[in-house]
Design a protein around this motif. Structure first.
Motif, PDB file in Angstrom:
ATOM      1  N   MET A  24       0.826  -1.211   0.000  1.00  0.00           N
ATOM      2  CA  MET A  24       0.000   0.000   0.000  1.00  0.00           C
ATOM      3  C   MET A  24       0.862   1.263   0.000  1.00  0.00           C
ATOM      4  O   MET A  24       0.542   2.230  -0.699  1.00  0.00           O
ATOM      5  CB  MET A  24      -0.951  -0.022   1.197  1.00  0.00           C
ATOM      6  N   ILE A  25       1.943   1.252   0.755  1.00  0.00           N
ATOM      7  CA  ILE A  25       2.846   2.419   0.784  1.00  0.00           C
ATOM      8  C   ILE A  25       3.478   2.633  -0.588  1.00  0.00           C
ATOM      9  O   ILE A  25       3.492   3.749  -1.113  1.00  0.00           O
ATOM     10  CB  ILE A  25       3.912   2.256   1.883  1.00  0.00           C
ATOM     11  N   ILE A  26       3.972   1.563  -1.185  1.00  0.00           N
ATOM     12  CA  ILE A  26       4.582   1.670  -2.519  1.00  0.00           C
ATOM     13  C   ILE A  26       3.545   2.123  -3.545  1.00  0.00           C
ATOM     14  O   ILE A  26       3.818   3.000  -4.374  1.00  0.00           O
ATOM     15  CB  ILE A  26       5.218   0.324  -2.937  1.00  0.00           C
ATOM     16  N   SER A  27       2.338   1.539  -3.468  1.00  0.00           N
ATOM     17  CA  SER A  27       1.269   1.912  -4.404  1.00  0.00           C
ATOM     18  C   SER A  27       0.898   3.385  -4.259  1.00  0.00           C
ATOM     19  O   SER A  27       0.633   4.065  -5.255  1.00  0.00           O
ATOM     20  CB  SER A  27       0.024   1.050  -4.169  1.00  0.00           C
ATOM     21  N   TYR A  28       0.881   3.877  -3.036  1.00  0.00           N
ATOM     22  CA  TYR A  28       0.562   5.289  -2.813  1.00  0.00           C
ATOM     23  C   TYR A  28       1.645   6.194  -3.409  1.00  0.00           C
ATOM     24  O   TYR A  28       1.333   7.204  -4.056  1.00  0.00           O
ATOM     25  CB  TYR A  28       0.395   5.583  -1.320  1.00  0.00           C
ATOM     26  N   PHE A  29       2.918   5.812  -3.227  1.00  0.00           N
ATOM     27  CA  PHE A  29       3.995   6.622  -3.803  1.00  0.00           C
ATOM     28  C   PHE A  29       3.933   6.634  -5.322  1.00  0.00           C
ATOM     29  O   PHE A  29       4.210   7.647  -5.962  1.00  0.00           O
ATOM     30  CB  PHE A  29       5.366   6.127  -3.342  1.00  0.00           C
ATOM     31  N   ILE A  30       3.542   5.518  -5.908  1.00  0.00           N
ATOM     32  CA  ILE A  30       3.475   5.436  -7.374  1.00  0.00           C
ATOM     33  C   ILE A  30       2.251   6.162  -7.925  1.00  0.00           C
ATOM     34  O   ILE A  30       2.357   6.907  -8.903  1.00  0.00           O
ATOM     35  CB  ILE A  30       3.485   3.960  -7.837  1.00  0.00           C
ATOM     36  N   THR A  31       1.081   5.938  -7.297  1.00  0.00           N
ATOM     37  CA  THR A  31      -0.158   6.497  -7.841  1.00  0.00           C
ATOM     38  C   THR A  31      -0.521   7.864  -7.261  1.00  0.00           C
ATOM     39  O   THR A  31      -1.222   8.644  -7.907  1.00  0.00           O
ATOM     40  CB  THR A  31      -1.352   5.559  -7.583  1.00  0.00           C
ATOM     41  N   GLY A  32      -0.089   8.124  -6.023  1.00  0.00           N
ATOM     42  CA  GLY A  32      -0.472   9.366  -5.351  1.00  0.00           C
ATOM     43  C   GLY A  32      -1.932   9.368  -4.939  1.00  0.00           C
ATOM     44  O   GLY A  32      -2.481  10.393  -4.559  1.00  0.00           O
ATOM     45  N   ASN A  33      -2.563   8.205  -4.989  1.00  0.00           N
ATOM     46  CA  ASN A  33      -3.986   8.082  -4.721  1.00  0.00           C
ATOM     47  C   ASN A  33      -4.191   7.056  -3.609  1.00  0.00           C
ATOM     48  O   ASN A  33      -3.944   5.863  -3.801  1.00  0.00           O
ATOM     49  CB  ASN A  33      -4.700   7.647  -6.002  1.00  0.00           C
ATOM     50  N   LEU A  34      -4.659   7.514  -2.441  1.00  0.00           N
ATOM     51  CA  LEU A  34      -4.826   6.634  -1.294  1.00  0.00           C
ATOM     52  C   LEU A  34      -5.881   5.551  -1.553  1.00  0.00           C
ATOM     53  O   LEU A  34      -5.700   4.398  -1.161  1.00  0.00           O
ATOM     54  CB  LEU A  34      -5.189   7.445  -0.050  1.00  0.00           C
ATOM     55  N   LYS A  35      -6.963   5.895  -2.223  1.00  0.00           N
ATOM     56  CA  LYS A  35      -8.015   4.919  -2.520  1.00  0.00           C
ATOM     57  C   LYS A  35      -7.491   3.811  -3.433  1.00  0.00           C
ATOM     58  O   LYS A  35      -7.770   2.625  -3.215  1.00  0.00           O
ATOM     59  CB  LYS A  35      -9.216   5.615  -3.165  1.00  0.00           C
ATOM     60  N   MET A  36      -6.735   4.188  -4.431  1.00  0.00           N
ATOM     61  CA  MET A  36      -6.142   3.206  -5.349  1.00  0.00           C
ATOM     62  C   MET A  36      -5.142   2.325  -4.606  1.00  0.00           C
ATOM     63  O   MET A  36      -5.107   1.102  -4.785  1.00  0.00           O
ATOM     64  CB  MET A  36      -5.455   3.909  -6.523  1.00  0.00           C
ATOM     65  N   ALA A  37      -4.333   2.922  -3.753  1.00  0.00           N
ATOM     66  CA  ALA A  37      -3.346   2.162  -2.978  1.00  0.00           C
ATOM     67  C   ALA A  37      -4.039   1.146  -2.069  1.00  0.00           C
ATOM     68  O   ALA A  37      -3.593  -0.006  -1.950  1.00  0.00           O
ATOM     69  CB  ALA A  37      -2.473   3.107  -2.158  1.00  0.00           C
ATOM     70  N   ALA A  38      -5.136   1.543  -1.439  1.00  0.00           N
ATOM     71  CA  ALA A  38      -5.885   0.634  -0.570  1.00  0.00           C
ATOM     72  C   ALA A  38      -6.511  -0.496  -1.386  1.00  0.00           C
ATOM     73  O   ALA A  38      -6.544  -1.650  -0.938  1.00  0.00           O
ATOM     74  CB  ALA A  38      -6.954   1.397   0.192  1.00  0.00           C
ATOM     75  N   SER A  39      -6.996  -0.187  -2.568  1.00  0.00           N
ATOM     76  CA  SER A  39      -7.581  -1.212  -3.435  1.00  0.00           C
ATOM     77  C   SER A  39      -6.539  -2.242  -3.853  1.00  0.00           C
ATOM     78  O   SER A  39      -6.794  -3.449  -3.818  1.00  0.00           O
ATOM     79  CB  SER A  39      -8.194  -0.582  -4.685  1.00  0.00           C
ATOM     80  N   ILE A  40      -5.390  -1.771  -4.259  1.00  0.00           N
ATOM     81  CA  ILE A  40      -4.303  -2.675  -4.650  1.00  0.00           C
ATOM     82  C   ILE A  40      -3.902  -3.541  -3.458  1.00  0.00           C
ATOM     83  O   ILE A  40      -3.728  -4.757  -3.587  1.00  0.00           O
ATOM     84  CB  ILE A  40      -3.093  -1.876  -5.181  1.00  0.00           C
ATOM     85  N   GLY A  41      -3.761  -2.927  -2.290  1.00  0.00           N
ATOM     86  CA  GLY A  41      -3.397  -3.673  -1.090  1.00  0.00           C
ATOM     87  C   GLY A  41      -4.425  -4.720  -0.710  1.00  0.00           C
ATOM     88  O   GLY A  41      -4.077  -5.829  -0.300  1.00  0.00           O
ATOM     89  N   ALA A  42      -5.713  -4.402  -0.857  1.00  0.00           N
ATOM     90  CA  ALA A  42      -6.775  -5.340  -0.495  1.00  0.00           C
ATOM     91  C   ALA A  42      -6.777  -6.568  -1.407  1.00  0.00           C
ATOM     92  O   ALA A  42      -6.913  -7.702  -0.936  1.00  0.00           O
ATOM     93  CB  ALA A  42      -8.132  -4.647  -0.553  1.00  0.00           C
ATOM     94  N   ILE A  43      -6.614  -6.335  -2.689  1.00  0.00           N
ATOM     95  CA  ILE A  43      -6.570  -7.459  -3.638  1.00  0.00           C
ATOM     96  C   ILE A  43      -5.351  -8.321  -3.368  1.00  0.00           C
ATOM     97  O   ILE A  43      -5.432  -9.549  -3.288  1.00  0.00           O
ATOM     98  CB  ILE A  43      -6.573  -6.944  -5.095  1.00  0.00           C
ATOM     99  N   GLU A  44      -4.224  -7.676  -3.205  1.00  0.00           N
ATOM    100  CA  GLU A  44      -2.959  -8.365  -2.980  1.00  0.00           C
ATOM    101  C   GLU A  44      -2.989  -9.149  -1.679  1.00  0.00           C
ATOM    102  O   GLU A  44      -2.421 -10.239  -1.580  1.00  0.00           O
ATOM    103  CB  GLU A  44      -1.843  -7.306  -2.991  1.00  0.00           C
ATOM    104  N   LEU A  45      -3.666  -8.640  -0.676  1.00  0.00           N
ATOM    105  CA  LEU A  45      -3.743  -9.305   0.623  1.00  0.00           C
ATOM    106  C   LEU A  45      -4.267 -10.729   0.474  1.00  0.00           C
ATOM    107  O   LEU A  45      -3.662 -11.681   0.965  1.00  0.00           O
ATOM    108  CB  LEU A  45      -4.658  -8.510   1.562  1.00  0.00           C
TER     109      LEU A  45
END
Length: 75
Positions: A24-45
């Motif tokens: 989620m931290i890496i996704s947030y740095f790449i996308t700059g979007n907290l909602k997108m980062a949380a979505s990626i993290g949830a699927i990956e989990l």
């Protein structure tokens, strides 16, 4: 030595919690979007938790790298 499946489940959950926070931290740095980062993290989990559990169980059945100690002393 033998590990029970419950140990693998607990290890899976603790490792995925740590790994998902990292994703989620890496996704947030790449996308700059907290909602997108949380979505990626949830699927990956869920996908990686399942993969890790089966990977861990396969390794627990393997004797690769395990050395049985023998004693020269006998009664």
């Amino acid at each position: 030595m033998h590990e029970k499946p419950f140990r693998s489940i607990v290890k899976t959950i603790s490792w995925r919690a740590l790994g998902t926070m990292d994703t989620m931290i890496i996704s947030y740095f790449i996308t700059g979007n907290l909602k997108m980062a949380a979505s990626i993290g949830a699927i990956e989990l869920f996908t990686k938790m399942g993969l890790y559990y089966f990977h861990e169980r396969a390794w627990s059945k393997s004797s690769f790298g395990i050395v049985k100690t023998t004693s020269d002393y006998q009664i």
